[in-house]
Design an enzyme around this catalytic site. Structure first.
Site, PDB file in Angstrom:
ATOM      1  N   LEU A  49       0.823  -1.211   0.000  1.00  0.00           N
ATOM      2  CA  LEU A  49       0.000   0.000   0.000  1.00  0.00           C
ATOM      3  C   LEU A  49       0.859   1.263   0.000  1.00  0.00           C
ATOM      4  O   LEU A  49       0.442   2.294  -0.532  1.00  0.00           O
ATOM      5  CB  LEU A  49      -0.914   0.027   1.231  1.00  0.00           C
ATOM      6  N   GLY A  50       2.010   1.209   0.612  1.00  0.00           N
ATOM      7  CA  GLY A  50       2.869   2.389   0.681  1.00  0.00           C
ATOM      8  C   GLY A  50       4.181   2.044   1.330  1.00  0.00           C
ATOM      9  O   GLY A  50       4.345   1.004   1.966  1.00  0.00           O
ATOM     10  N   GLY A 102       7.548   4.081   3.409  1.00  0.00           N
ATOM     11  CA  GLY A 102       8.114   5.299   3.959  1.00  0.00           C
ATOM     12  C   GLY A 102       9.549   5.087   4.357  1.00  0.00           C
ATOM     13  O   GLY A 102      10.187   4.093   4.002  1.00  0.00           O
ATOM     14  N   GLY A 103      10.073   6.057   5.124  1.00  0.00           N
ATOM     15  CA  GLY A 103      11.472   6.006   5.484  1.00  0.00           C
ATOM     16  C   GLY A 103      11.817   4.876   6.428  1.00  0.00           C
ATOM     17  O   GLY A 103      12.949   4.416   6.441  1.00  0.00           O
ATOM     18  N   MET A 104      10.846   4.410   7.234  1.00  0.00           N
ATOM     19  CA  MET A 104      11.176   3.386   8.219  1.00  0.00           C
ATOM     20  C   MET A 104      10.331   2.130   8.101  1.00  0.00           C
ATOM     21  O   MET A 104      10.604   1.157   8.771  1.00  0.00           O
ATOM     22  CB  MET A 104      11.026   3.950   9.632  1.00  0.00           C
ATOM     23  N   ALA A 105       9.290   2.141   7.277  1.00  0.00           N
ATOM     24  CA  ALA A 105       8.410   0.977   7.226  1.00  0.00           C
ATOM     25  C   ALA A 105       7.717   0.887   5.880  1.00  0.00           C
ATOM     26  O   ALA A 105       7.618   1.867   5.131  1.00  0.00           O
ATOM     27  CB  ALA A 105       7.368   1.046   8.344  1.00  0.00           C
ATOM     28  N   LYS A 121       1.856  -2.973   8.829  1.00  0.00           N
ATOM     29  CA  LYS A 121       2.994  -2.060   8.784  1.00  0.00           C
ATOM     30  C   LYS A 121       4.235  -2.814   9.245  1.00  0.00           C
ATOM     31  O   LYS A 121       4.294  -3.285  10.381  1.00  0.00           O
ATOM     32  CB  LYS A 121       2.715  -0.855   9.674  1.00  0.00           C
ATOM     33  N   ASP A 177       2.399  14.883  14.828  1.00  0.00           N
ATOM     34  CA  ASP A 177       2.622  14.766  13.377  1.00  0.00           C
ATOM     35  C   ASP A 177       1.287  14.708  12.638  1.00  0.00           C
ATOM     36  O   ASP A 177       1.062  13.838  11.799  1.00  0.00           O
ATOM     37  CB  ASP A 177       3.465  13.522  13.067  1.00  0.00           C
TER      38      ASP A 177
END
Length: 835
Positions: A13-14, A16-19, A36, A128
Site C-alpha cells: 500500500l505504501g 516510507g522512510g522506516m516501514a 505495517k 505529526d
C-alpha cells in the site's frame, strides 16, 4: 514478498522512510488489515525499533471512532510489524492539489479534533498531524493514524537530541518548530494547517527548505482565506494563533466551534462536493466571537407549589359561571319574578370567596398533591423499566430524590430511594464482574449517595479500588512485556509471559495480552524445536514444560512431546556421532566458523553430557589452535586479531600456560612505539568483501525482479547498504541508477503477459526509486487500461468479485477514465441479476 506468520500479504500500500505498509489478510479472523512492517535495515538503530513499537503501544490505549484501531503487534524474525484497521479510502487529500468543499473540510476537521481531544485526555500528543496521517473509510468518515512520534504529556523524554525538531515541517506549530516542549494545542495548530490545505489546495507556508518553512510558521501572519471563505477566517485565526494560549485549548472547543458554524449554514444550502460556499445566516463571525456555550441540557425546576389565592379564585370564577347558569335555569322554571334564589346564590359565592382568602393556608393542605404523586408515579415506572440513573430528570434516582425532597417523611419516596440504591449496587457488582471498572465506579458512587454507605458498598469499594490500582499498571506491564518478548526473555519473574498473565488477571479480555501470550508460546516452541534440531532433549523438554505452564492447550504440544521422546531414545548414538563429526572438523580446520563447527559440536555434547571427557579434550585442542593463530597474528603485527583469538582460547582453557604466554607477547607488541606498525585502511578487507557480496546480491535480486521487495533483500536495499559502507562505490552507484530502467522493462513484460498485478508492483518500484520520472503518468494510464480490460473480461465470465477488484484497481490509478462508468453499470446489472 516477505512472510509474516498468521498473515497473507496481498500487495504493497505504501512505503516510507522506516516501514512498508501492505494490504494483508489476518488469517485467524479472515479480515483485511493494513500490515505495517519496519525495514530490517533499521534494526541496527534501537531508537527506530522503539519508536515503531511505541506507535502500537500508544494506539492500543486509544479506542475511538476516529483513531485507527490496532489489532496486533509483534516481531517475526527480523521484521517488527503492526496489524491495524485497513481504511480503503486512503489519505484525506490526494496529491493532485485539488481543494475540497467547505462542508467536507469542516466535517473532517471536527472528527479529527474530537480524536485529538480524546488522545489528549489519555495523556498523549500526536505531534505529526498531516493529511497523510488522516485516512478515510468507505463511508467517508476519517481516522487518525501514525502515533509513532507521539509522546506522553507527563514526560519530557525525547528520542532525539535536546532541542531537536520532530514532525513534518509544513504542519509544525511555532513552538514545535523552535524545538520546545509541546502539548495538545500544537496538534490543533497542525490541524488548522490541514484545514487550510483542504480548503485551498496547498499549505500556507512554503519555502525551499525545512528551516525556512519553520521560520515562516514562527514569523508570518495567519493566511487570509479568499472572500468566498471569509466566514471561516475567525475559526482559522484561532487554530493558527502563534501563541498556544491564544488558540483553542482543547479539541472539544474546536468541535463546538465547527458545530456552531455548521448550524448557521441554511438548511439545504450546505455545500456539496465541488460546490461554492453560501453565505451564513446569522454571520459566523458573531458566532465564533461569542463566549463558549454549554453543550449540556440543564432543566431549571422550581419547588412544588399549590398556588396562591388568585389561582384558587380562578376555580371560584368557574363556580360563579356555573351559578349564573343555575340561576337562569331557575328563572325558566319559575318565571321572571324576583330573583331571590339567584340573589342567595351570589351571596353564597361572595362568602366563599372571602372564606377562600381568609383560610387559604388550610385550603392549600386540602387540595390534592397531584405533582408530588405524579413524580412518585414516574419514579416507579422508571424503576420498573430499569432506568435507574441519568442526568435528564427522567431516571428513577432523580425522581425519587425529588419526591423525597418534597416530602422527607414520605415512606414511598424513602423506600424508592433505597430500592434504586440497591439495584445500582447490583449493577456495579455486575460491571465489576465483567471487568468494566469505569461503569462499576460510576454506579457504585450513585449507590453510595442513595444508601449512605453500608458494608456492601464499602466492601465493593475496597475491591474496586484494588482493581483500579492494578488497571493503572496495565499499560506499563504491556510495555515491559513487549520489550521482554523482543529481548527473548520469556519466562522468569520479569519475563514476558508473567507480565502478560498479570495483565489478563486484571483485564480478562485484553487482546494485546492474549496475543502476546500466544507469541510467548510460539517463541518457546521455536526454542524447543531449536533444541531438538541439535538433539538437545533436555533443553527441549524444559521449553515444553514452560509452554504447559502458560498455555496448556497449545496445539503444538503433542508433536513436540513426541519428538522429545524420539530424541531421548537415540541420544547415546547421537552423542557418539556428534563427537566423530567434531573431530573431523578439527582435522579440517573448521574450529569456529559456523553452526557445524567443532566448537559448536563439542559444546552440544557437553550440554547434554557435562562430564564427557572426549568433548572436554576437544575444546582444549581448539584452544591450543587459537593460541597458535594468535601467535601468527602477533608476528604479523596485527594486535586486534591476536587479542580476539587469545580471548577465545581463554574462554575454553582459562588456566592454559600457552594462553598466558600469548598475552605477554601481545602486551609487548602494543608497547612498541609504532603500536604494532599497522595502518588501518579506509575500507577494510572485510568491508570490501561485504560490499562485493551486497553488490552481487543486488544484481541477482534485480535480475529476478526483486527491485524494492522484500525489504532488506531487495536490489534497492542491498545497493543502499553497500553505499552505506562506501558512498563512492562505483558498482553500487551504477546498479542503483539502472533500477528504474529495469523496473520499466519488467513493467512492459508484465503487461504483455497479461499480469497487471505484477505490472503494478513494477510501477510501485519506479515510484519509490525515481518518483520524478516523467514516464510514471503514462505507465499509470496504461496499467489502468489493463485493469479495465481485465474487469471487462471478468464481467463477461460472470465473476463479479474479481471484476470488482480489477475495476477498483483501475479507478485508483486513473479515476477519470471514461470506461469506468460503463463497467460500473454492468457490474450493478450483474448484482441485480440483469446481466
Amino acid at each position: 514478498m516477505i512472510e509474516i506468520p498468521g498473515y497473507r500479504l496481498l500487495r504493497q500500500l505504501g512505503r516510507g522512510g522506516m516501514a512498508t505498509v501492505y494490504l494483508a489478510v489476518q488469517q485467524s479472523v479472515d479480515r483485511e488489515v493494513a500490515l505495517k512492517v519496519m525495514s530490517p535495515a533499521l534494526l541496527v538503530d534501537p531508537d527506530f525499533g522503539e519508536r515503531f513499537l511505541r506507535e502500537a503501544r500508544i494506539a492500543a490505549h486509544l479506542h475511538h471512532r476516529h483513531v485507527v484501531g490496532i489489532y496486533d503487534v509483534g516481531r517475526a524474525g527480523n521484521y517488527h510489524y503492526i496489524a491495524m484497521e485497513y481504511l480503503s479510502g486512503g489519505p484525506v487529500l490526494a496529491r493532485d492539489g485539488n481543494a475540497r468543499d467547505a462542508a467536507f473540510a469542516l466535517r473532517i476537521t471536527r472528527e479529527i479534533a474530537g480524536a485529538l481531544n480524546y488522545a489528549q485526555e489519555k495523556g498523549f500528543v500526536h505531534r505529526d498531524v498531516k493529511p497523510d496521517n488522516i485516512l478515510l473509510r468507505d463511508d467517508g468518515s476519517s481516522a487518525l493514524t501514525d502515533f509513532g512520534i507521539a509522546r506522553a504529556l507527563d514526560t519530557t523524554l525525547r528520542m532525539t537530541r535536546t532541542g531537536a525538531v520532530v514532525g513534518t515541517p509544513h504542519y509544525m506549530s511555532p513552538e514545535q518548530a523552535r524545538g520546545r516542549q509541546v502539548d495538545g494545542r500544537a496538534d490543533l495548530y497542525s490541524l488548522g494547517i490541514v484545514l487550510y490545505e483542504m480548503l485551498i489546495g496547498h499549505v500556507p507556508y512554503r519555502a525551499e527548505d525545512s528551516l525556512a518553512i519553520g521560520i515562516k510558521h514562527i514569523t508570518e501572519p495567519v493566511p487570509v482565506l479568499p472572500e468566498a471563505l471569509a466566514y471561516l477566517q475567525p475559526l482559522l485565526e484561532r487554530l493558527l494563533a502563534k501563541q498556544p494560549e491564544d488558540r483553542f485549548q482543547t479539541g472539544n472547543e474546536v468541535v463546538a466551534a465547527i458545530e456552531r458554524v455548521e448550524r448557521c449554514m441554511p438548511e439545504g444550502a450546505r455545500p456539496a462536493a465541488g460546490a461554492g460556499h453560501p453565505p451564513l445566516t446569522p454571520p459566523v463571525v458573531d458566532v465564533l466571537a461569542s463566549a463558549p456555550i454549554s453543550v449540556g441540557n440543564v432543566r431549571e425546576r422550581a419547588e412544588p407549589d399549590l398556588g396562591h389565592l388568585d389561582q384558587i379564585a380562578v376555580a371560584i370564577d368557574a363556580d360563579e359561571r356555573t351559578g349564573h347558569r343555575l340561576a337562569a335555569a331557575a328563572r325558566r322554571r319559575h318565571g321572571n319574578g324576583p330573583p331571590w334564589g339567584a340573589l342567595a346564590l351570589f351571596i353564597l359565592i361572595g362568602a366563599s370567596s372571602f372564606a377562600a382568602w381568609h383560610y387559604q393556608d388550610t385550603l392549600r393542605r386540602l387540595l390534592p398533591r397531584t405533582e408530588f404523586n405524579d413524580t412518585l408515579s414516574r419514579a416507579q415506572r422508571a424503576l420498573d423499566n430499569g432506568d435507574l440513573s441519568g442526568q435528564q430528570g427522567r431516571s428513577a434516582r432523580e425522581l425519587f430524590l425529588a419526591a423525597r425532597a418534597q416530602d422527607p417523611d414520605n415512606d414511598t419516596a424513602r423506600r424508592g430511594v433505597e430500592q434504586v440504591g440497591r439495584k445500582l449496587l447490583e449493577r456495579a457488582q455486575a460491571a465489576f464482574d465483567r471487568g468494566d471498572f469505569a461503569a462499576a465506579r460510576t454506579q457504585l458512587d450513585d449507590a453510595r449517595e442513595l444508601l449512605g454507605g453500608g458494608s456492601d458498598v464499602d466492601r465493593l469499594d475496597q475491591t474496586l479500588k484494588a482493581r483500579e490500582a492494578a488497571s493503572a499498571q496495565i499499560g506499563q506491564w504491556l510495555d515491559q512485556a513487549s520489550k521482554a518478548l523482543d529481548a527473548g526473555q520469556i519466562m522468569g519473574a520479569d519475563g514476558a509471559a508473567v507480565l502478560y498473565q498479570r495483565v489478563l488477571q486484571n483485564d480478562k479480555g485484553n487482546a494485546l495480552a492474549q496475543a502476546g501470550l500466544s507469541k510467548c508460546a510460539d517463541a518457546l516452541a521455536a526454542q524447543a524445536r531449536g533444541a531438538l534440531a541439535v538433539k538437545d532433549a533436555a533443553g527441549a523438554s524444559t521449553r515444553v514444560d514452560d509452554i504447559v505452564r502458560i498455555q496448556p492447550a497449545y496445539p503444538g504440544l503433542p508433536e513436540l512431546q513426541g519428538e522429545i521422546a524420539q530424541v531421548r531414545s537415540a541420544d547415546h548414538a547421537v552423542l557418539d556421532e556428534t563427537l566423530k563429526r567434531a573431530d573431523a572438523q578439527v582435522r579440517e580446520g573448521h574450529l569456529d566458523d559456523g553452526e557445524a563447527s567443532a566448537l559448536v559440536l563439542y559444546r552440544a555434547v557437553l550440554k547434554r553430557d557435562p562430564d564427557n571427557t572426549h568433548a572436554k579434550d576437544g575444546l582444549r585442542r581448539i584452544a591450543q589452535a587459537f593460541v597458535t593463530q594468535a601467535d601468527t597474528a602477533i608476528e604479523g603485527g596485527n594486535p586486534d586479531v591476536a587479542e580476539k583469538l587469545i580471548n577465545a582460547a581463554a574462554g575454553l582453557a582459562p588456566d592454559s600456560p600457552d594462553v598466558r604466554t600469548a598475552r605477554a607477547n601481545l602486551r609487548e607488541l602494543r608497547e612498541r612505539p609504532d603500536g604494532g606498525g599497522t595502518q588501518q585502511p579506509a575500507i577494510t578487507p572485510t568491508q570490501a568483501d561485504q560490499i562485493r557480496a551486497l553488490v552481487l546480491g543486488a544484481a541477482k535480486a534485480a535480475e529476478i525482479g526483486n527491485l524494492i521487495l522484500p525489504p532488506g533483500d531487495s536490489a534497492y536495499d542491498k545497493y543502499r547498504a553497500a553505499l552505506a559502507i562506501d558512498g563512492n562505490d562505483k558498482r553500487a552507484l551504477e546498479g542503483l541508477a539502472r533500477l528504474p530502467a529495469r523496473a520499466k522493462e519488467l513493467f512492459e513484460q508484465a503487461l504483455t503477459n497479461g499480469a497487471p498485478l505484477r505490472a503494478r508492483a513494477m510501477l510501485d518500484s519506479v515510484n519509490q526509486i525515481a518518483p520524478e520520472d516523467s514516464a510514471i503518468p503514462a505507465m499509470r494510464g496504461r496499467l489502468a487500461s489493463a485493469f479495465l480490460d481485465q474487469a471487462d473480461l471478468r464481467i463477461s465470465e460472470g465473476r463479479h468479485f474479481d471484476a470488482t477488484r480489477a475495476l477498483n484497481a483501475a479507478r485508483e490509478l486513473n479515476p477519470n477514465d471514461p470506461r469506468i462508468a460503463a463497467l460500473d453499470a454492468r457490474l450493478q446489472a450483474m448484482a441485480e441479476g440483469r446481466g
